[in-house]
Scaffold this motif. Structure first.
Motif, PDB file in Angstrom:
ATOM      1  N   ASN A 652       0.831  -1.206   0.000  1.00 39.43           N
ATOM      2  CA  ASN A 652       0.000   0.000   0.000  1.00 39.43           C
ATOM      3  C   ASN A 652       0.868   1.260   0.000  1.00 39.43           C
ATOM      4  O   ASN A 652       0.524   2.268  -0.627  1.00 39.43           O
ATOM      5  CB  ASN A 652      -0.922   0.007   1.220  1.00 39.43           C
ATOM      6  N   THR A 655       2.047   1.936  -3.520  1.00 40.30           N
ATOM      7  CA  THR A 655       0.965   2.496  -4.360  1.00 40.30           C
ATOM      8  C   THR A 655       0.719   3.956  -4.017  1.00 40.30           C
ATOM      9  O   THR A 655       0.599   4.818  -4.913  1.00 40.30           O
ATOM     10  CB  THR A 655      -0.322   1.678  -4.162  1.00 40.30           C
ATOM     11  N   ASP A 658       3.491   6.375  -5.183  1.00 43.84           N
ATOM     12  CA  ASP A 658       3.421   6.703  -6.615  1.00 43.84           C
ATOM     13  C   ASP A 658       2.451   7.851  -6.844  1.00 43.84           C
ATOM     14  O   ASP A 658       2.737   8.796  -7.609  1.00 43.84           O
ATOM     15  CB  ASP A 658       2.985   5.469  -7.417  1.00 43.84           C
TER      16      ASP A 658
END
Length: 727
Positions: A652, A655, A658
């Motif tokens: 997580n 992600t 990013d």
């Protein structure tokens, strides 16, 4: 002087029994004070003193059996090796260099050997001119054979499996030697049976069968000696081999002579001549051997038989030529004389049931926890320590390190601190800096590096001293060989097991030195960064750039996408911190449980349920150890569950990062601040890593020092043994 031989005693020497037992009890039974076993140690010393007395008296049998019975029980309580060197000389070389082994089974085997020797000497001492004396001698020889049989089948195998790699089984305790001894005393027992038949005027056919068996037992003795690998010829006294061979031929001839008389009684005059011819040839061989070093009675026996055979052969040939005219068959076609054995190996009941020997007498170390149970407790502690270290403590540290590396790769939490707090220092960083400052971090590392080098030098010095001891002995050995011929191995071969171990220790120290170099290089690389963490708060804050975004603007502006992602990342970081705390708590709880964990009472109960004379082995408690170790499985499962959760959270993080990077505005001052904060955070982790490795290194060198000290002591003991060989 008699026409038989007895087995001599194995000579032994005084042993430091009390000192060895005190040392063993103190090191292996910390809960048992040696003074509590003062009676046991004293009783052991009394029994050994009485048992090794070499007097040839039937009462000595009871003294040896009593000590042997106690040894059987003692070996259920103590391991074979209690660091007590026990010395016995080779049986036929009482003045030779003794064999020394630190093994209680060796003591028991030599004791049993001397019991067999005692029985043989009691048999030899009997007056075999009377039927009663022959009967008693026969019984003693059978008991001697029984002890040799028991020694070979029951006692020596236990000695063999407990010998260290450096030790070898003495030749006079080898299977071939003991078999030869058993056959030899059986031959003398059978000879007593033959003699009883002669005194009792049994038929010549019966006496021939008994004599044939005597010859077979002597032949079995000869074969056991001849076929032994390695050779045991040199282990016997010089007169034994010709004695055995002369006896074999004597009784082979005697058997044929007695059967020839039986043939005469059955009117088989041709068979009589053939057997007397064979008996004459065999007796001549025996007489030739007997003239080369056997006792006078044996020589006289063979000579007397030869004279009788010669006289009977002349008569038989004349009678057959003049009167009977029967064909004289070749020896190979004569009916074989079927041997009849009247001797057997009789194991004394006291060996088979030692508890009956002691009766109501107190057992030595009867109240001591058996070595098998004690070892099981030690095995459990080792397994518990390994389970906690590998599956809980080290695993937790590995997961913490994995998490730190992953977060550092994303420049976390510095990137969030730079965004949330554009000026000043984040509280988390201030806390880390305070920790390094309070521990005097740089000074601590420098001091630890110095200590590490000192410990490494100390360990290398111990190893060098051990090798110097071996070198000194090698020089002494070289000087000895210049002026004296010796058959002992040269030092470079005899000490190979020690020098090879020294090389392994040297390799370990060299590898450790390389690891120390890596730690020092890491300190050199990060020293200035870690020193920054010791600065006061104002100096440290001045070293970290501020971002150009005014705090008021951040307060009044709507929540940006970057802030949204930052808050989500903060939540994940908090969850990761919670996981790390939970892991640390699991480690603490597991260690606390281990500190209070004592399975001694359970092992004691289970050991008490075993048969008292049973030899207790650690393997008997395997199920118990598995059950007890199972209580640490819950910690391992919780650690692994946390590992799965951490993996999900780190995914997580990736992600969210990013998205965060895409949404964050391109502000050079923010990036500069991120870099500075990240550098300080990484410096803290490097500080923790370096100090952890230094602590582990010092523990390693301290543990190795103990091992090297024991190795040095082994070298000293070995050299003392080599020097005693010269004396």
């Amino acid at each position: 002087m008699t026409n038989q031989l007895s087995v001599p005693f194995k000579r032994t020497y005084a042993i430091p029994l009390k000192e060895a037992l005190y040392s063993h009890l103190q090191s292996k039974h910390s809960n048992a004070h040696p003074e509590a076993f003062k009676w046991d140690i004293g009783r052991w010393e009394e029994l050994r003193k009485a048992a090794v007395n070499v007097s040839v008296h039937v009462d000595q049998v009871d003294a040896i059996l009593a000590y042997q019975a106690q040894l059987v029980f003692i070996l259920t309580k103590l391991p074979a090796d209690i660091a007590l060197d026990i010395s016995y000389a080779p049986v036929f070389s009482p003045d030779a260099l003794p064999v020394s082994l630190s093994n209680l089974h060796f003591e028991r085997c030599c004791l049993l050997f001397n019991l067999a020797a005692l029985y043989s000497q009691l048999g030899l001492a009997e007056d075999r001119s009377t039927p009663e004396g022959v009967k008693r001698a026969l019984a003693f020889y059978q008991s001697a054979a029984g002890v040799f049989s028991y020694l070979k089948a029951s006692a020596v195998p236990k000695l063999r499996v407990t010998l260290s790699k450096e030790d070898e089984l003495p030749l006079d305790l080898s299977e071939a030697f003991l078999s030869a001894m058993e056959f030899f005393v059986l031959a003398q027992a059978q000879e007593c049976a033959w003699q009883r038949a002669v005194i009792g005027r049994n038929s010549n056919g019966i006496i021939a069968k008994l004599a044939a068996q005597v010859s077979l037992y002597y032949d079995a003795t000869r074969s056991a000696i001849h076929d032994a690998v390695p050779s045991i010829n040199g282990a016997f006294a010089s007169e034994w081999i010709p004695h055995i061979e002369a006896k074999r031929l004597h009784f082979s001839a005697a058997s044929q002579y007695r059967k020839s008389v039986d043939d005469t009684e059955r009117n088989k005059y041709g068979h009589e001549v053939a057997r007397l011819t064979f008996a004459q040839s065999t007796a001549k061989k025996g007489f030739d051997i007997a003239r080369r070093g056997v006792s006078k009675p044996v020589l006289e026996d063979v000579k007397s038989l030869l004279e009788i055979v010669d006289s009977n052969l002349v008569r038989a040939q004349r009678d057959n030529d003049l009167i009977y005219h029967q064909d004289v068959p070749p020896v190979s076609s004569l009916p074989v004389i079927q041997p009849a054995s009247m001797a057997e190996s009789t194991v004394p009941p006291g060996l088979l049931e030692p508890r009956k020997i002691l009766g109501s007498n107190s057992l030595i170390f009867g109240e001591l926890l058996s070595w098998g149970a004690q070892t099981a407790i030690e095995i459990y502690k080792d397994r518990r320590h390994s389970a906690i270290r590998e599956h809980i403590k080290d695993r937790a540290q590995q997961l913490n390190d994995d998490c730190s590396r992953e977060l550092q790769s994303h420049n976390l939490p510095a990137v969030l601190d730079a965004l949330d707090k554009p000026i000043g220092l984040p509280p988390s960083l201030l806390k880390k800096a305070e920790e390094v400052r309070l521990e005097s971090g740089p000074e601590r590392i420098e001091k630890s590096l110095e200590d590490l080098e000192m410990l490494a030098n100390r360990d290398m010095s111990i190893l060098t001293e051990a090798l110097d001891i071996l070198d000194q002995e090698a020089s002494e050995d070289e000087q000895l060989r210049k002026g004296t011929r010796t058959q002992r191995l040269p030092s470079h071969q005899a000490n190979e097991h020690l020098t090879s171990k020294a090389e392994r220790y040297r390799d370990i120290l060299n590898q450790a030195a390389e690891s120390d170099g890596v730690i020092r290089q890491r300190w050199d690389d990060w020293e200035q960064h870690i020193i920054q963490l010791t600065w006061d708060e104002a100096t440290l804050e001045a070293a970290v750039p501020s971002s150009t975004v005014p705090v008021s603007n951040l307060t009044r502006s709507p929540v940006s996408p970057a802030q949204t992602h930052a808050r989500a990342l903060r939540v994940i970081l908090e969850q990761l911190d919670d996981l790390a705390r939970e892991r640390n708590q699991l480690v603490t709880r597991a260690q606390r449980l281990a500190d209070a964990d004592d399975i001694s009472e359970r092992i004691l109960r289970e050991a008490a349920g075993l048969e008292r004379w049973a030899e207790v082995h650690p393997s008997m408690f395997e199920d118990t150890l598995d059950q007890e170790l199972a209580k640490y499985d819950k910690f391992r499962r919780d650690i692994e569950d946390g590992a799965v959760r951490q993996s999900e959270l780190l995914e997580n993080v990736k992600t969210r990062m990013d998205s965060f990077i895409l949404s964050r505005r391109d502000d050079a001052s923010v990036k500069e601040r991120e870099h500075a904060l990240q550098s300080l955070d990484l410096s803290y982790h490097k500080y923790k890593e370096i100090t952890r490795h230094l602590d582990e290194g010092m523990q390693f060198y301290n543990d190795l020092a103990a091992m090297l000290t024991r190795f040095k002591e082994s070298c000293t003991d070995w050299v003392m043994g080599r020097r005693s060989e010269i004396r």
